[in-house]
Design an enzyme around this catalytic site. Structure first.
Site, PDB file in Angstrom:
ATOM      1  N   HIS A  75       0.840  -1.202   0.000  1.00 23.16           N
ATOM      2  CA  HIS A  75       0.000   0.000   0.000  1.00 23.16           C
ATOM      3  C   HIS A  75       0.877   1.255   0.000  1.00 23.16           C
ATOM      4  O   HIS A  75       1.739   1.406   0.853  1.00 23.16           O
ATOM      5  CB  HIS A  75      -0.912   0.025   1.238  1.00 23.16           C
ATOM      6  CG  HIS A  75      -2.105  -0.863   1.112  1.00 23.16           C
ATOM      7  ND1 HIS A  75      -3.227  -0.738   1.895  1.00 23.16           N
ATOM      8  CD2 HIS A  75      -2.360  -1.887   0.262  1.00 23.16           C
ATOM      9  CE1 HIS A  75      -4.118  -1.644   1.532  1.00 23.16           C
ATOM     10  NE2 HIS A  75      -3.608  -2.366   0.553  1.00 23.16           N
ATOM     11  N   TYR A 204      -9.103   5.589   7.863  1.00 24.66           N
ATOM     12  CA  TYR A 204      -9.194   5.971   9.278  1.00 24.66           C
ATOM     13  C   TYR A 204     -10.267   7.057   9.370  1.00 24.66           C
ATOM     14  O   TYR A 204     -10.153   8.093   8.707  1.00 24.66           O
ATOM     15  CB  TYR A 204      -7.853   6.524   9.775  1.00 24.66           C
ATOM     16  CG  TYR A 204      -6.758   5.477   9.912  1.00 24.66           C
ATOM     17  CD1 TYR A 204      -6.014   5.067   8.811  1.00 24.66           C
ATOM     18  CD2 TYR A 204      -6.465   4.913  11.157  1.00 24.66           C
ATOM     19  CE1 TYR A 204      -5.016   4.124   8.931  1.00 24.66           C
ATOM     20  CE2 TYR A 204      -5.458   3.964  11.294  1.00 24.66           C
ATOM     21  CZ  TYR A 204      -4.727   3.573  10.175  1.00 24.66           C
ATOM     22  OH  TYR A 204      -3.728   2.632  10.308  1.00 24.66           O
ATOM     23  N   PRO A 296      -3.470   1.046  19.009  1.00 22.48           N
ATOM     24  CA  PRO A 296      -3.290   0.496  17.650  1.00 22.48           C
ATOM     25  C   PRO A 296      -3.397   1.513  16.510  1.00 22.48           C
ATOM     26  O   PRO A 296      -3.107   1.159  15.369  1.00 22.48           O
ATOM     27  CB  PRO A 296      -4.405  -0.547  17.546  1.00 22.48           C
ATOM     28  CG  PRO A 296      -5.425  -0.120  18.537  1.00 22.48           C
ATOM     29  CD  PRO A 296      -4.705   0.563  19.645  1.00 22.48           C
ATOM     30  N   LYS A 300       1.696   0.460  15.056  1.00 24.84           N
ATOM     31  CA  LYS A 300       3.133   0.458  15.338  1.00 24.84           C
ATOM     32  C   LYS A 300       3.593  -0.739  16.203  1.00 24.84           C
ATOM     33  O   LYS A 300       4.797  -1.005  16.302  1.00 24.84           O
ATOM     34  CB  LYS A 300       3.534   1.744  16.073  1.00 24.84           C
ATOM     35  CG  LYS A 300       3.449   2.979  15.218  1.00 24.84           C
ATOM     36  CD  LYS A 300       4.625   3.063  14.262  1.00 24.84           C
ATOM     37  CE  LYS A 300       4.398   4.015  13.136  1.00 24.84           C
ATOM     38  NZ  LYS A 300       4.556   3.453  11.808  1.00 24.84           N
ATOM     39  N   TYR A 388       4.021   7.188   9.634  1.00 22.03           N
ATOM     40  CA  TYR A 388       3.238   5.980   9.333  1.00 22.03           C
ATOM     41  C   TYR A 388       4.100   4.907   8.672  1.00 22.03           C
ATOM     42  O   TYR A 388       4.007   3.725   9.022  1.00 22.03           O
ATOM     43  CB  TYR A 388       2.043   6.345   8.431  1.00 22.03           C
ATOM     44  CG  TYR A 388       0.987   5.273   8.394  1.00 22.03           C
ATOM     45  CD1 TYR A 388      -0.076   5.273   9.291  1.00 22.03           C
ATOM     46  CD2 TYR A 388       1.045   4.237   7.456  1.00 22.03           C
ATOM     47  CE1 TYR A 388      -1.048   4.282   9.266  1.00 22.03           C
ATOM     48  CE2 TYR A 388       0.079   3.240   7.420  1.00 22.03           C
ATOM     49  CZ  TYR A 388      -0.955   3.272   8.328  1.00 22.03           C
ATOM     50  OH  TYR A 388      -1.909   2.277   8.302  1.00 22.03           O
TER      51      TYR A 388
HETATM   52  C1  PHB Z   1      -5.544  -4.012  11.362  1.00 20.26           C
HETATM   53  O1  PHB Z   1      -5.643  -4.329  10.178  1.00 20.26           O
HETATM   54  O2  PHB Z   1      -5.858  -4.807  12.256  1.00 20.26           O
HETATM   55  C2  PHB Z   1      -5.056  -2.654  11.701  1.00 20.26           C
HETATM   56  C3  PHB Z   1      -4.559  -1.840  10.697  1.00 20.26           C
HETATM   57  C4  PHB Z   1      -4.122  -0.568  10.992  1.00 20.26           C
HETATM   58  C5  PHB Z   1      -4.167  -0.112  12.287  1.00 20.26           C
HETATM   59  C6  PHB Z   1      -4.635  -0.935  13.311  1.00 20.26           C
HETATM   60  C7  PHB Z   1      -5.084  -2.212  13.010  1.00 20.26           C
HETATM   61  O3  PHB Z   1      -3.757   1.149  12.567  1.00 20.26           O
END
Ligand code: PHB
Ligand code: APR
Length: 397
Positions: A75, A204, A296, A300, A388
């Site tokens: 990605h 997000y 989460p 990270k 990120y």
């Molecule tokens: C996930 O796919 O579980 C996931 C992806 C990005 C995040 C947190 C969890 O920031």
């Protein structure tokens, strides 16, 4: 009691312990891995699955990157939604060509377990009453029980890769350790389903109803999250209620494209920022979740665990090969420098994207203004992107 000897005793067979074991094995260093759960239980845990380049490189170095490269999804960007509108963070352009890889932690754990099986060195699972002893001397020991029998391992080093609730950090005298902690007033309710993801990239979402995240494991498997009050219990959330709430947090395009289906897994995780300092106590080291937890938001956790393991394996290899203690002496400081920056980013991204129950209306306005600024400013967007994708290993050196 039966006695064994090894060079490094690793407590915990999560990603940290397994990756450390594999890197040591490839360098000809002997290790025994002890795990409290069964292998099936370890593989049943669903965690984030976004890998930074540093983590990808380390898995390649460990010789376990093949499946990741063939099925992982690269990605180059992700979306942030607020005020009902989406904005793309073009990570690849903003960071001069860096990407992340979508590859589930379950898959990565399985690859590492398989590699150990193939090497004829499976971990010891389902052990009880693990204790770590004499790590302030040159002859540390680990005791445990398996099938009702007591065992003792004598070793040169102990690697505490036993997660947040493990025994290693808890065995350090309180006067020798400092702990920093923030617990957030909400959790993430996650749902995994065999449905195509709602978008090509992650989304997000800052919504007045609470944060939400649209993530994925593959082109046919989605992972979604909803911010929920800590008082909620997972049994209270039917699949239908989950999908309905997600629809309310999405935009029209998302609602149109969302494909729902029965959940494969549903769970609620609390959010916490936590760091223990230092990460070395004589001949015992902490790595991964045993030493630090991030919320989460930004994924990270696994990436930090990977860099701890990179530094720890390097330090141990240097010790055995060159008889040098430079790496083990520098371990804690090197890790913590990186950890605090990722902790800061995860905390900041969390407070930018979630609804806090105690927030006044002006705080909400500040949050919206900050998002509006960041997403329309090249340097603001670059700040998000470079954190990120993961800061370079030599950042600030
Ligand atoms: C996930 O796919 O579980 C996931 C992806 C990005 C995040 C947190 C969890 O920031
Ligand atoms: N004895 C043996 N094993 C133990 C003990 C013990 N006393 N206590 C805990 N363990 C095991 C746990 O059962 C678990 O399998 O240690 C393992 C720790 O694994 P993780 O919690 O996955 O931690 P880590 O390997 O550091 O991985 C970090 O996992 O939690 C995510 O976000 C985090 O992605 C990051 C990664």
């Amino acid at each position: 009691m039966s006695n064994t000897r090894t060079q490094v005793a690793i407590v915990g067979a999560g990603p940290s312990g397994l990756l450390l074991g594999q890197l040591l094995h490839r360098a000809g260093i002997e290790a025994i891995i002890l795990e409290r759960q069964t292998a099936e239980h370890v593989l049943g845990r669903i965690r984030a699955g976004i890998l930074e380049q540093v983590c990808i490189d380390l898995l390649d170095e460990a010789g376990v990157g093949q499946r990741m490269h063939s099925v992982g999804l690269v990605h180059g960007g992700f979306e942030i939604m607020y005020g009902g509108k989406r904005h793309r963070i073009d990570m690849n352009r903003l960071t001069g060509g860096k990407n992340v890889m979508v590859y589930g932690q379950t898959e990565l754990t399985r690859d590492l377990m398989d590699a150990r099986e193939e090497a004829g060195l499976p971990g010891i699972y389902d052990v009880r009453r693990v204790s770590v002893l004499d790590f302030d001397t040159a002859r540390p020991r680990v005791r445990y029980e398996k099938d009702g029998e007591a065992h003792e391992i004598e070793c040169d080093f102990i690697a505490g890769c036993d997660g947040f609730h493990g025994v290693c950090r808890a065995s350090v005298p309180r006067k020798d350790i400092s702990e920093f902690e923030k617990v957030y007033p909400f959790g993430w309710l996650g749902l995994l389903a065999d449905t195509p993801p709602v978008g090509d990239e992650l989304i997000y979402i800052n919504s007045p109803r609470g944060f939400s995240l649209c993530s994925q494991r593959s082109r046919t498997r989605s992972r979604y999250y909803l911010q929920v009050p800590l008082t909620n219990r997972v049994e209270e959330w039917t699949d239908e209620a989950f999908w309905q709430e997600l629809r309310l947090r999405l935009d029209d395009e998302g609602r149109d494209k969302l494909v729902t289906g029965p959940s494969l897994e549903k769970s609620i995780a609390p959010l916490r920022s936590f760091v223990a300092e230092p990460m070395r106590f004589g001949r015992m080291f902490l790595a991964g979740d045993a030493a630090h937890i991030v919320p989460p938001t930004g994924a990270k956790g696994l990436n930090l665990a990977a860099t701890d393991v990179k530094y720890l394996s390097g330090a141990l290899i240097e010790f055995y090969r060159d008889r040098s203690e430079a790496g083990i002496n520098a371990y804690s400081q090197r890790c913590l420098r990186r950890i605090w920056k990722a902790e800061r980013f995860s905390w900041w991204f969390t407070q930018l994207m979630h609804c806090f129950p105690e927030d006044s209306s002006i705080t909400r306005k500040f949050q919206e203004a900050e998002l509006d600024y960041l997403l329309h400013s090249e340097s603001g967007s670059r700040t998000i992107a470079e954190n990120y994708v993961g800061l370079p290993l030599d950042f600030g050196e």
